[in-house]
Design an enzyme around this catalytic site. Structure first.
Site, PDB file in Angstrom:
ATOM      1  N   LYS A  22       0.833  -1.213   0.000  1.00  0.00           N
ATOM      2  CA  LYS A  22       0.000   0.000   0.000  1.00  0.00           C
ATOM      3  C   LYS A  22       0.864   1.260   0.000  1.00  0.00           C
ATOM      4  O   LYS A  22       0.658   2.182  -0.787  1.00  0.00           O
ATOM      5  CB  LYS A  22      -0.915  -0.001   1.229  1.00  0.00           C
ATOM      6  CG  LYS A  22      -1.662   1.307   1.396  1.00  0.00           C
ATOM      7  CD  LYS A  22      -2.299   1.465   2.748  1.00  0.00           C
ATOM      8  CE  LYS A  22      -1.387   1.757   3.873  1.00  0.00           C
ATOM      9  NZ  LYS A  22      -1.258   3.133   4.341  1.00  0.00           N
ATOM     10  N   ASN A  23       1.854   1.310   0.876  1.00  0.00           N
ATOM     11  CA  ASN A  23       2.628   2.550   0.998  1.00  0.00           C
ATOM     12  C   ASN A  23       3.490   2.821  -0.227  1.00  0.00           C
ATOM     13  O   ASN A  23       3.763   3.972  -0.543  1.00  0.00           O
ATOM     14  CB  ASN A  23       3.487   2.523   2.269  1.00  0.00           C
ATOM     15  CG  ASN A  23       2.636   2.722   3.509  1.00  0.00           C
ATOM     16  OD1 ASN A  23       1.470   3.104   3.410  1.00  0.00           O
ATOM     17  ND2 ASN A  23       3.199   2.454   4.676  1.00  0.00           N
ATOM     18  N   CYS A 117      -3.347  12.811  13.250  1.00  0.00           N
ATOM     19  CA  CYS A 117      -4.124  11.588  13.056  1.00  0.00           C
ATOM     20  C   CYS A 117      -4.009  10.759  14.315  1.00  0.00           C
ATOM     21  O   CYS A 117      -3.409  11.186  15.291  1.00  0.00           O
ATOM     22  CB  CYS A 117      -3.665  10.834  11.832  1.00  0.00           C
ATOM     23  SG  CYS A 117      -2.153   9.968  12.123  1.00  0.00           S
ATOM     24  N   ARG A 122       2.223  14.236  13.321  1.00  0.00           N
ATOM     25  CA  ARG A 122       2.639  14.087  11.933  1.00  0.00           C
ATOM     26  C   ARG A 122       2.763  15.401  11.141  1.00  0.00           C
ATOM     27  O   ARG A 122       2.005  15.649  10.188  1.00  0.00           O
ATOM     28  CB  ARG A 122       1.722  13.110  11.210  1.00  0.00           C
ATOM     29  CG  ARG A 122       1.684  11.774  11.908  1.00  0.00           C
ATOM     30  CD  ARG A 122       0.850  10.761  11.207  1.00  0.00           C
ATOM     31  NE  ARG A 122       1.557  10.068  10.152  1.00  0.00           N
ATOM     32  CZ  ARG A 122       1.051   9.037   9.483  1.00  0.00           C
ATOM     33  NH1 ARG A 122      -0.137   8.592   9.754  1.00  0.00           N
ATOM     34  NH2 ARG A 122       1.751   8.448   8.536  1.00  0.00           N
ATOM     35  N   ILE A 124       4.520  18.189   8.475  1.00  0.00           N
ATOM     36  CA  ILE A 124       5.176  17.974   7.167  1.00  0.00           C
ATOM     37  C   ILE A 124       6.217  19.075   6.917  1.00  0.00           C
ATOM     38  O   ILE A 124       6.484  19.445   5.783  1.00  0.00           O
ATOM     39  CB  ILE A 124       4.170  17.866   5.997  1.00  0.00           C
ATOM     40  CG1 ILE A 124       3.305  19.114   5.852  1.00  0.00           C
ATOM     41  CG2 ILE A 124       3.306  16.641   6.109  1.00  0.00           C
ATOM     42  CD1 ILE A 124       2.675  19.202   4.451  1.00  0.00           C
ATOM     43  N   ASP A 305       4.914   0.172  11.900  1.00  0.00           N
ATOM     44  CA  ASP A 305       3.635  -0.356  11.407  1.00  0.00           C
ATOM     45  C   ASP A 305       3.404  -1.812  11.814  1.00  0.00           C
ATOM     46  O   ASP A 305       2.341  -2.372  11.535  1.00  0.00           O
ATOM     47  CB  ASP A 305       3.563  -0.231   9.875  1.00  0.00           C
ATOM     48  CG  ASP A 305       3.287   1.203   9.433  1.00  0.00           C
ATOM     49  OD1 ASP A 305       3.127   2.075  10.309  1.00  0.00           O
ATOM     50  OD2 ASP A 305       3.238   1.454   8.213  1.00  0.00           O
ATOM     51  N   ILE A 327       8.961   6.104  16.720  1.00  0.00           N
ATOM     52  CA  ILE A 327       8.631   6.893  15.514  1.00  0.00           C
ATOM     53  C   ILE A 327       7.426   7.821  15.751  1.00  0.00           C
ATOM     54  O   ILE A 327       7.483   8.999  15.445  1.00  0.00           O
ATOM     55  CB  ILE A 327       8.328   5.969  14.298  1.00  0.00           C
ATOM     56  CG1 ILE A 327       9.424   4.900  14.119  1.00  0.00           C
ATOM     57  CG2 ILE A 327       8.132   6.790  13.023  1.00  0.00           C
ATOM     58  CD1 ILE A 327      10.775   5.383  13.656  1.00  0.00           C
ATOM     59  N   ARG A 397      -8.540   0.237   4.990  1.00  0.00           N
ATOM     60  CA  ARG A 397      -7.666   1.211   4.320  1.00  0.00           C
ATOM     61  C   ARG A 397      -6.401   0.544   3.781  1.00  0.00           C
ATOM     62  O   ARG A 397      -5.806   1.031   2.833  1.00  0.00           O
ATOM     63  CB  ARG A 397      -7.241   2.297   5.316  1.00  0.00           C
ATOM     64  CG  ARG A 397      -8.385   3.181   5.752  1.00  0.00           C
ATOM     65  CD  ARG A 397      -7.908   4.230   6.706  1.00  0.00           C
ATOM     66  NE  ARG A 397      -7.132   5.218   5.969  1.00  0.00           N
ATOM     67  CZ  ARG A 397      -6.993   6.474   6.334  1.00  0.00           C
ATOM     68  NH1 ARG A 397      -7.581   6.916   7.426  1.00  0.00           N
ATOM     69  NH2 ARG A 397      -6.270   7.299   5.625  1.00  0.00           N
TER      70      ARG A 397
END
Ligand code: UD1
Length: 430
Positions: A22-23, A117, A122, A124, A305, A327, A397
């Site tokens: 997915k990523n 989230c 998070r 940017i 993850d 992280i 998702r």
């Protein structure tokens, strides 16, 4: 609202096929709009994050052809808008890759700022720092980030944190910049390499992806390509943990075993047997799960993850474990749910102290985010009795046909849409 209902206690046996990452797919899709020719991406996972980004790409005017469930052809020649609205960003955070792609191609992009989230704040800022270093004016106004450049010129960019998102976004913008860009302290994750490989197959000149120094020599134009997405490291790791927790022996096919080494090493330390083949791994659960000490780190370290999934395995271990999340600051929100299933986990700061309890008990729980949702399903597979997992939209998702793949391994799991359907499942499996 859809839920998963699970009757735990059945070991998993058989073979499962892992889909595209997915990523990686999110980066590849953004890169695809940079050519004015057809770019065909194969092995895309059919998951909502990917499908939402495809909608965002259609919304800016690119031509999108669905070839089949896992293949799409995109042509960026017809793009007429440089704007990605908040409504779209809310649905898929990685829409921000369109900033790098649009800025690189058209020297202009306007994209809603992603909010926080469920796993942390998070920011940017590093993406913005990179665009600025390439010569773009980057301003944020009314929740929108506007990046514009008369010329993009290559530069040396040091990322303070080895951010996956910033590395991919800056790489996208830099492939069409004039001259040479060097990204230092770049992220080394497999999906960074995958995006670089696809861009190179479109005529870009990127060297060093997969190391902490990526060198890019700008080219004026990219051309079409046909490219296949790498297998999903995290989907594979999730199935590995499912076997470790529920017991059994499963051949996990279509993987790159090297990408799984950090997960395999921990599972072996915990008593599982992991055998690597060319493009598969076989996982056999141990008679008993041993404890472990784990810290999440950028690749090739243990992935953040995979943190919730391995915590579920450790919650049933013989002994005490410690898992440190380095992280994201807010990635233990699922622990309260898991403790409702009988685990004994205390979180202090960014560390979870886990006292192994041997066995979990089924309960009704809610998925707080994508990976934690998958972890709660694993907990349900390993628990005594019935577990109902709510809010499975998060799981959808990033996992394609999750329940079907698990059921194919013998798990008692079904997606239900009402209490009546849940009741039917309970009667069926007893
Ligand atoms: C990507 C993955 C996500 C994974 C994460 C870490 C995608 C779509 N998502 O997310 O599944 O959990 O990598 O492997 O690929 N940071 C900053 N400033 C920035 C950017 C990041 O401070 O400008 C910080 C973040 O808050 C975080 C750390 O850097 O603490 C790593 O984040 P990053 O690697 O950027 O994660 P994502 O790309 O968002």
């Amino acid at each position: 609202m859809e839920q998963y209902i699970i009757k735990g206690g059945t070991a998993l046996y058989g073979e499962v096929e892992i889909g595209g990452a997915k990523n990686a797919a999110l980066g590849l899709l953004a890169a695809s709009i940079m050519a004015d020719e057809d770019v065909t991406i194969e092995n895309l996972p059919d998951v909502s994050d990917v499908n939402q980004l495809i909608i965002a790409i259609e919304n800016i005017g690119a031509t999108v052809k669905r070839v089949d469930r896992h293949t799409v052809t995109i042509n960026g020649k017809t793009i007429y808008s440089h704007v990605v609205e908040y409504e779209q960003m809310k649905k898929i955070r990685a829409s921000y890759y369109l900033i790098g792609a649009l800025l690189g191609k058209f020297r202009e992009a306007e994209v809603a700022l992603p909010g926080g989230c469920n796993i942390g704040s998070r920011p940017i800022d590093l993406h913005q720092k990179g665009f600025t270093a390439l010569g773009a004016d980057v301003v944020t106004d009314h929740g929108m980030l506007h990046a514009k450049a008369d010329r993009l010129v290559g530069n040396n960019i040091f990322l303070d944190i080895a951010s996956v998102g910033a590395t991919i976004n800056v790489m996208l913008a830099a492939v069409n910049a004039e001259g040479k860009t060097v990204i230092e302290n770049a992220a080394k994750e497999p999906h960074v390499v995958d995006v670089a490989n696809m861009l190179n197959s479109m005529g870009a000149n990127i060297r060093g992806a997969g190391t902490d120094k990526i060198r890019i020599v700008g080219v004026p134009k990219l051309h079409g390509t046909v490219y296949s997405t790498i297998p999903d490291q995290i989907e594979a790791g999730t199935f590995m943990c499912a076997v470790a927790a529920a017991g059994g022996e499963v051949l996990i096919r279509n993987v790159i075993p090297k990408h799984l080494e950090c997960i395999s090493a921990k599972l072996m330390e915990m008593g599982c047997t992991v055998i690597e083949y060319d493009d598969a791994v076989k996982v056999k659960a141990g008679d008993e799960t041993g404890s472990a000490k784990i810290k999440t780190l950028p690749y090739p370290g243990f992935p953040t993850d995979m943190q919730p999934q391995i915590v579920v395995c450790l919650s049933m271990a013989n002994g005490n474990s410690m898992v440190t999340e380095s992280i994201f600051e807010n990635r233990f929100k699922y622990v309260d749910e898991l403790n409702r299933m009988g685990s004994m986990i205390k979180v202090e700061g960014n560390t979870a102290f886990i006292s192994g309890v041997g066995r979990l008990e089924g309960a009704q729980v809610s998925a707080p985010d994508l990976r934690a949702g998958a972890a709660l399903v694993i907990a349900g597979l390993a628990a005594n009795g019935f577990t109902q997992v709510d809010d499975i939209v998060y799981i959808q998702r990033g996992y394609e046909r999750f329940e079907e793949k698990l059921a194919g391994l013998g798990a008692n799991i079904e997606k239900v849409d009402s209490e009546k359907e849940a009741q039917k499942f309970r009667l069926k499996v007893g």
